[in-house]
Design a protein around this motif. Structure first.
Motif, PDB file in Angstrom:
ATOM      1  N   LEU A 156      30.212  23.799  44.603  1.00 15.98           N
ATOM      2  CA  LEU A 156      30.486  25.157  44.135  1.00 15.98           C
ATOM      3  C   LEU A 156      30.030  26.204  45.145  1.00 15.98           C
ATOM      4  CD1 LEU A 156      29.641  25.098  40.337  1.00 15.98           C
ATOM      5  CD2 LEU A 156      31.807  25.719  41.371  1.00 15.98           C
ATOM      6  N   ILE A 157      28.866  26.004  45.727  1.00 13.38           N
ATOM      7  CA  ILE A 157      28.327  26.974  46.683  1.00 13.38           C
ATOM      8  C   ILE A 157      29.167  27.021  47.956  1.00 13.38           C
ATOM      9  CG2 ILE A 157      26.338  27.423  48.194  1.00 13.38           C
ATOM     10  CD1 ILE A 157      24.566  26.440  45.903  1.00 13.38           C
ATOM     11  N   THR A 158      29.651  25.869  48.405  1.00 13.47           N
ATOM     12  CA  THR A 158      30.379  25.818  49.670  1.00 13.47           C
ATOM     13  C   THR A 158      31.875  26.077  49.529  1.00 13.47           C
ATOM     14  OG1 THR A 158      30.650  23.413  49.482  1.00 13.47           O
ATOM     15  CG2 THR A 158      28.719  24.214  50.681  1.00 13.47           C
ATOM     16  N   THR A 159      32.388  26.265  48.327  1.00 11.06           N
ATOM     17  CA  THR A 159      33.812  26.540  48.141  1.00 11.06           C
ATOM     18  C   THR A 159      34.068  28.035  48.286  1.00 11.06           C
ATOM     19  OG1 THR A 159      34.034  24.685  46.620  1.00 11.06           O
ATOM     20  CG2 THR A 159      35.764  26.344  46.560  1.00 11.06           C
ATOM     21  N   PRO A 160      34.864  28.418  49.274  1.00  8.86           N
ATOM     22  CA  PRO A 160      35.169  29.855  49.426  1.00  8.86           C
ATOM     23  C   PRO A 160      36.108  30.335  48.329  1.00  8.86           C
ATOM     24  CG  PRO A 160      36.383  28.564  51.041  1.00  8.86           C
ATOM     25  CD  PRO A 160      35.507  27.607  50.293  1.00  8.86           C
ATOM     26  N   GLY A 161      35.861  31.532  47.845  1.00  6.16           N
ATOM     27  CA  GLY A 161      36.740  32.131  46.854  1.00  6.16           C
ATOM     28  C   GLY A 161      36.619  31.559  45.466  1.00  6.16           C
ATOM     29  N   ASN A 162      35.457  30.992  45.122  1.00  9.86           N
ATOM     30  CA  ASN A 162      35.354  30.385  43.793  1.00  9.86           C
ATOM     31  C   ASN A 162      35.252  31.422  42.678  1.00  9.86           C
ATOM     32  OD1 ASN A 162      32.792  31.194  44.319  1.00  9.86           O
ATOM     33  ND2 ASN A 162      31.825  29.204  44.050  1.00  9.86           N
ATOM     34  N   ASN A 163      35.079  32.686  43.020  1.00  9.00           N
ATOM     35  CA  ASN A 163      35.081  33.742  42.006  1.00  9.00           C
ATOM     36  C   ASN A 163      36.402  34.501  41.976  1.00  9.00           C
ATOM     37  OD1 ASN A 163      32.514  33.328  40.985  1.00  9.00           O
ATOM     38  ND2 ASN A 163      31.575  34.520  42.597  1.00  9.00           N
ATOM     39  N   SER A 164      37.374  34.070  42.761  1.00 11.81           N
ATOM     40  CA  SER A 164      38.650  34.768  42.794  1.00 11.81           C
ATOM     41  C   SER A 164      39.591  34.188  41.742  1.00 11.81           C
ATOM     42  CB  SER A 164      39.273  34.645  44.186  1.00 11.81           C
ATOM     43  OG  SER A 164      39.545  33.295  44.483  1.00 11.81           O
ATOM     44  N   ILE A 165      40.651  34.946  41.491  1.00  9.93           N
ATOM     45  CA  ILE A 165      41.680  34.482  40.560  1.00  9.93           C
ATOM     46  C   ILE A 165      42.962  34.334  41.361  1.00  9.93           C
ATOM     47  CG2 ILE A 165      43.062  35.073  38.533  1.00  9.93           C
ATOM     48  CD1 ILE A 165      40.611  36.523  37.467  1.00  9.93           C
ATOM     49  N   PRO A 166      43.605  33.208  41.398  1.00  4.59           N
ATOM     50  CA  PRO A 166      43.260  31.953  40.728  1.00  4.59           C
ATOM     51  C   PRO A 166      42.094  31.251  41.401  1.00  4.59           C
ATOM     52  CG  PRO A 166      45.209  31.617  42.049  1.00  4.59           C
ATOM     53  CD  PRO A 166      44.861  33.076  42.162  1.00  4.59           C
ATOM     54  N   THR A 167      41.286  30.589  40.597  1.00  3.43           N
ATOM     55  CA  THR A 167      40.124  29.859  41.107  1.00  3.43           C
ATOM     56  C   THR A 167      40.597  28.599  41.817  1.00  3.43           C
ATOM     57  OG1 THR A 167      38.851  30.668  39.234  1.00  3.43           O
ATOM     58  CG2 THR A 167      37.937  28.812  40.448  1.00  3.43           C
ATOM     59  N   PRO A 168      40.038  28.322  42.990  1.00  2.00           N
ATOM     60  CA  PRO A 168      40.425  27.089  43.689  1.00  2.00           C
ATOM     61  C   PRO A 168      40.126  25.844  42.845  1.00  2.00           C
ATOM     62  CG  PRO A 168      39.133  28.527  45.116  1.00  2.00           C
ATOM     63  CD  PRO A 168      39.097  29.119  43.753  1.00  2.00           C
ATOM     64  N   GLY A 169      41.010  24.870  42.913  1.00  2.00           N
ATOM     65  CA  GLY A 169      40.855  23.655  42.108  1.00  2.00           C
ATOM     66  C   GLY A 169      39.568  22.914  42.378  1.00  2.00           C
ATOM     67  N   ARG A 170      39.102  22.965  43.638  1.00  4.85           N
ATOM     68  CA  ARG A 170      37.854  22.286  43.986  1.00  4.85           C
ATOM     69  C   ARG A 170      36.679  22.882  43.214  1.00  4.85           C
ATOM     70  NH1 ARG A 170      35.510  21.897  50.151  1.00  4.85           N
ATOM     71  NH2 ARG A 170      33.498  21.041  49.570  1.00  4.85           N
ATOM     72  N   ALA A 171      36.659  24.199  43.078  1.00  6.80           N
ATOM     73  CA  ALA A 171      35.576  24.855  42.343  1.00  6.80           C
ATOM     74  C   ALA A 171      35.654  24.536  40.855  1.00  6.80           C
ATOM     75  CB  ALA A 171      35.619  26.361  42.567  1.00  6.80           C
ATOM     76  N   VAL A 172      36.860  24.438  40.324  1.00  7.65           N
ATOM     77  CA  VAL A 172      37.036  24.107  38.903  1.00  7.65           C
ATOM     78  C   VAL A 172      36.509  22.706  38.622  1.00  7.65           C
ATOM     79  CG1 VAL A 172      38.741  23.704  37.090  1.00  7.65           C
ATOM     80  CG2 VAL A 172      38.973  25.679  38.592  1.00  7.65           C
ATOM     81  N   VAL A 173      36.884  21.756  39.476  1.00  9.90           N
ATOM     82  CA  VAL A 173      36.433  20.381  39.284  1.00  9.90           C
ATOM     83  C   VAL A 173      34.912  20.291  39.409  1.00  9.90           C
ATOM     84  CG1 VAL A 173      36.514  18.054  40.252  1.00  9.90           C
ATOM     85  CG2 VAL A 173      38.612  19.359  39.986  1.00  9.90           C
ATOM     86  N   ALA A 174      34.333  20.977  40.400  1.00 11.36           N
ATOM     87  CA  ALA A 174      32.879  20.959  40.564  1.00 11.36           C
ATOM     88  C   ALA A 174      32.179  21.590  39.364  1.00 11.36           C
ATOM     89  CB  ALA A 174      32.484  21.689  41.850  1.00 11.36           C
ATOM     90  N   GLY A 175      32.747  22.652  38.807  1.00 12.18           N
ATOM     91  CA  GLY A 175      32.169  23.273  37.618  1.00 12.18           C
ATOM     92  C   GLY A 175      32.217  22.351  36.414  1.00 12.18           C
ATOM     93  N   ILE A 176      33.315  21.621  36.273  1.00 14.01           N
ATOM     94  CA  ILE A 176      33.425  20.662  35.168  1.00 14.01           C
ATOM     95  C   ILE A 176      32.400  19.546  35.327  1.00 14.01           C
ATOM     96  CG2 ILE A 176      34.937  18.904  34.158  1.00 14.01           C
ATOM     97  CD1 ILE A 176      37.283  20.822  34.789  1.00 14.01           C
ATOM     98  N   ILE A 177      32.238  19.044  36.545  1.00 14.40           N
ATOM     99  CA  ILE A 177      31.255  17.985  36.789  1.00 14.40           C
ATOM    100  C   ILE A 177      29.844  18.494  36.504  1.00 14.40           C
ATOM    101  CG2 ILE A 177      30.215  16.540  38.579  1.00 14.40           C
ATOM    102  CD1 ILE A 177      33.031  16.327  39.807  1.00 14.40           C
ATOM    103  N   ALA A 178      29.536  19.721  36.937  1.00 18.42           N
ATOM    104  CA  ALA A 178      28.213  20.288  36.659  1.00 18.42           C
ATOM    105  C   ALA A 178      27.989  20.448  35.163  1.00 18.42           C
ATOM    106  CB  ALA A 178      28.063  21.631  37.375  1.00 18.42           C
TER     107      ALA A 178
END
Length: 68
Positions: free
Chosen positions: A25-47
């Protein structure tokens, strides 16, 4: 003694999963933007699920407390 070791191993695994998810989550750029990058979504679900596993470990620990 073996239940303590099993609980400790479970805690280490859960914390490792959580740590990796937060690092992603920390290393994914744009994780607070809309649309949220899929990598950040998956990491948030895992967390989120690793946090639930922490509570599950706590419930198991309290349910298996024995009086010595």
């Amino acid at each position: 003694m073996s239940s303590k070791i099993l609980f400790l191993v479970g805690a280490v695994v859960v914390l490792a999963i959580y740590g990796v998810a937060v690092a992603v989550l920390i290393t994914t750029p744009g994780n607070n933007s809309i649309p949220t990058p899929g990598r950040a979504v998956v990491a948030g679900i895992i967390a989120m699920f690793s946090t639930l596993l922490v509570f599950t470990l706590g419930f198991i620990k309290t349910a298996t407390i024995t009086q010595d």
